[in-house]
Design an enzyme around this catalytic site. Structure first.
Site, PDB file in Angstrom:
ATOM      1  N   SER A  28      15.528  -0.281   9.958  1.00 44.51           N
ATOM      2  CA  SER A  28      15.274   0.741   8.943  1.00 44.51           C
ATOM      3  C   SER A  28      14.470   1.894   9.521  1.00 44.51           C
ATOM      4  O   SER A  28      13.531   1.700  10.284  1.00 44.51           O
ATOM      5  CB  SER A  28      14.494   0.138   7.776  1.00 44.51           C
ATOM      6  OG  SER A  28      15.280  -0.802   7.110  1.00 44.51           O
ATOM      7  N   ASP A  44      15.325   6.864   0.256  1.00 47.01           N
ATOM      8  CA  ASP A  44      14.570   5.980   1.155  1.00 47.01           C
ATOM      9  C   ASP A  44      14.149   6.713   2.434  1.00 47.01           C
ATOM     10  O   ASP A  44      14.613   6.417   3.530  1.00 47.01           O
ATOM     11  CB  ASP A  44      15.421   4.748   1.483  1.00 47.01           C
ATOM     12  CG  ASP A  44      14.613   3.630   2.116  1.00 47.01           C
ATOM     13  OD1 ASP A  44      13.369   3.713   2.097  1.00 47.01           O
ATOM     14  OD2 ASP A  44      15.222   2.667   2.626  1.00 47.01           O
ATOM     15  N   HIS A  46      10.750   2.366   2.508  1.00 48.07           N
ATOM     16  CA  HIS A  46      10.498   0.944   2.309  1.00 48.07           C
ATOM     17  C   HIS A  46       9.631   0.338   3.414  1.00 48.07           C
ATOM     18  O   HIS A  46       9.057  -0.738   3.224  1.00 48.07           O
ATOM     19  CB  HIS A  46      11.816   0.176   2.220  1.00 48.07           C
ATOM     20  CG  HIS A  46      12.464   0.254   0.873  1.00 48.07           C
ATOM     21  ND1 HIS A  46      13.184   1.353   0.465  1.00 48.07           N
ATOM     22  CD2 HIS A  46      12.493  -0.625  -0.163  1.00 48.07           C
ATOM     23  CE1 HIS A  46      13.635   1.137  -0.758  1.00 48.07           C
ATOM     24  NE2 HIS A  46      13.230  -0.045  -1.165  1.00 48.07           N
TER      25      HIS A  46
END
EC number: 3.4.21.46
Length: 259
Positions: free
Chosen positions: A209, A115, A67
């Site tokens: 992230s 992801d 992402h």
């Protein structure tokens, strides 16, 4: 238009257009890490601004979250290694261009499944005490519930949007998948390719992230960038289990070496 509610936004000028790159995730309830104690940590940057975490897995490859590419647009994607402070001069710091960005082929913008993102640096990293690859889990096993694991990042550290200049970290206990899948938690959405950690006022979030969840000195998971309420005990942190992706990670790095 930049968000003025406290979340940092890095403005990226693309000709006459203006895009916004926002740092994905934050360390809530943590503390400053000891300088260069985590030599694998990487700051994934767009036009010189931190947007995601990551970690060195070999001399020329950094692992992060797929992402994170949503923030790149036509900006310049780079990786900073050897840093404790993002702004202060440090002998070990070096910014690398990205030669290849390889998201997992099954990753999608509207889901946190798969992801993962591999970034090939433009050249091999200069290894030393402050820059070292991190071992990652290759054996398919479950981390026992309650195991304390380390997560680190440069994401904002409070709901008011305060952003640290120096690396932050915290210890989080692993939460078993059955509990994480309860209706009052993540309601069955956590697959065997994911793992959870408790999030009662202490949490990683979108801004961190791509950073590793490190258990016993080994990266077991990667912080996902799915949208959720950070620090809410009913919404545990979600991490991509690396043991589920050994073949893909090895394959990407091997194919690139052979090319």
């Amino acid at each position: 238009m930049a968000d003025r509610s406290g979340h940092l936004a890095a403005l990226i000028l693309l000709g006459a257009a203006v895009c916004v790159a926002q740092p994905r995730g934050r360390i809530l309830g943590g503390q400053e890490a000891k300088s260069h104690e985590r030599p694998y940590m990487a700051s994934v940057q767009v036009n010189g601004k931190h947007v995601c975490g990551g970690f060195l897995v070999s001399e020329q490859w950094v692992l992060s979250a797929a992402h994170c590419l949503e923030d790149v647009a036509e900006g310049k994607l780079q990786v900073l290694l050897g840093a404790h402070s993002l702004s202060q001069p440090e002998p070990s710091k070096r910014l690398y261009d990205v030669l290849r960005a390889v998201p997992h082929p099954d990753s999608q913008p509207d889901t946190i499944d798969h992801d993962l993102l591999l970034l090939k640096l433009s050249e091999k990293a200069e290894l030393g005490p402050a820059v070292q690859p991190l071992a990652w889990q290759r054996e398919d096993h479950e981390v026992p519930a309650g195991t304390l694991c380390d997560v680190a990042g440069w994401g904002v550290v409070s709901h008011t949007g305060r952003r640290p200049d120096r690396l932050q970290h915290l210890l989080l206990p692993v939460l078993d998948r059955t509990t994480c899948n309860l209706r009052t938690y993540h309601d069955g959405t956590i697959t065997e390719r994911m793992m959870c950690a408790e999030s009662n006022r202490r949490d990683s979030c979108k801004g961190d992230s791509g950073g590793p969840l490190v258990c016993g000195g080994v990266a077991e998971g990667v912080v996902t960038s799915g949208s959720r309420v950070c620090g809410n005990r009913k919404k545990p942190g979600i991490y991509t289990r690396l043991a589920s992706y050994v073949a893909w990670i090895d394959g990407v790095m091997a194919d690139s070496a052979a090319a």
